[in-house]
Design a protein around this motif. Structure first.
Motif: not given
Length: 180
Positions: A62-66
């Protein structure tokens, strides 16, 4: 004395100009140079327009996607083109990606399709992630992933999660139709 200072300033200015000019092709200039060409397709996609089911993502994913803000896509279709032209374009892209500023992230092959993922930046922060895929019968595609505070290791987990993610195909229909 004043003449000597003028010469030093002139030589210094010319030196800066020559050092700052880079004759090497960049991926960005390759995109710009080919965006209007008939066998190429370009598309800029803000990540906010790509709806992906994040429910099965880990916190790291999620952190990478955001951290991703925008995707730039350039595709080359082999249909109706000379094989030599395709090979020449493929060689240009490979030459650009072989530059030492592109760090290897991952590489894999599947059923004759080859995927290479590289990034520009440090081990802790990527300025740009590049996904390059090619298949002889279809052509090739390049995705420039642009964002803020992208971590290369986390991007690897994101790429693997995206392979199994539920992506609405209508969002990328233009790209899929281009290769048909």
């Amino acid at each position: 004395m004043q003449r000597t200072i003028k010469h030093i300033v002139l030589v210094f200015s010319l030196a800066i100009a020559f050092v700052s000019c880079n004759d090497g092709k960049s991926l960005q200039t390759y995109f710009v140079d080919n965006q209007e060409s008939s066998n190429f397709m370009t598309q800029d996609i803000p990540i906010s327009m790509v709806k992906i089911d994040e429910s099965k993502f880990t916190e790291e994913q999620k952190e990478a996607y955001n951290s991703v803000k925008r995707l730039n896509f350039l595709g080359y279709k082999t249909e109706g083109t000379d094989v030599e032209v395709y090979k020449a374009e493929l060689a240009k892209v490979k030459a650009i990606l072989s530059d030492k500023k592109y760090n290897d992230l991952m590489e894999f092959s599947d059923k004759g399709n080859k995927i290479i993922v590289k990034y520009i930046g440090t081990e802790d922060e990527a300025d740009e992630v590049v996904i390059f895929g090619s298949a002889k019968e279809l052509g090739f595609g390049i995705v420039r992933v642009l964002g803020n505070d992208m971590n290369p290791d986390k991007m690897v987990t994101l790429v693997s999660a995206m392979q199994n993610a539920n992506v609405d195909e209508n969002q990328v229909q233009d790209i899929m139709n281009f290769f048909k």
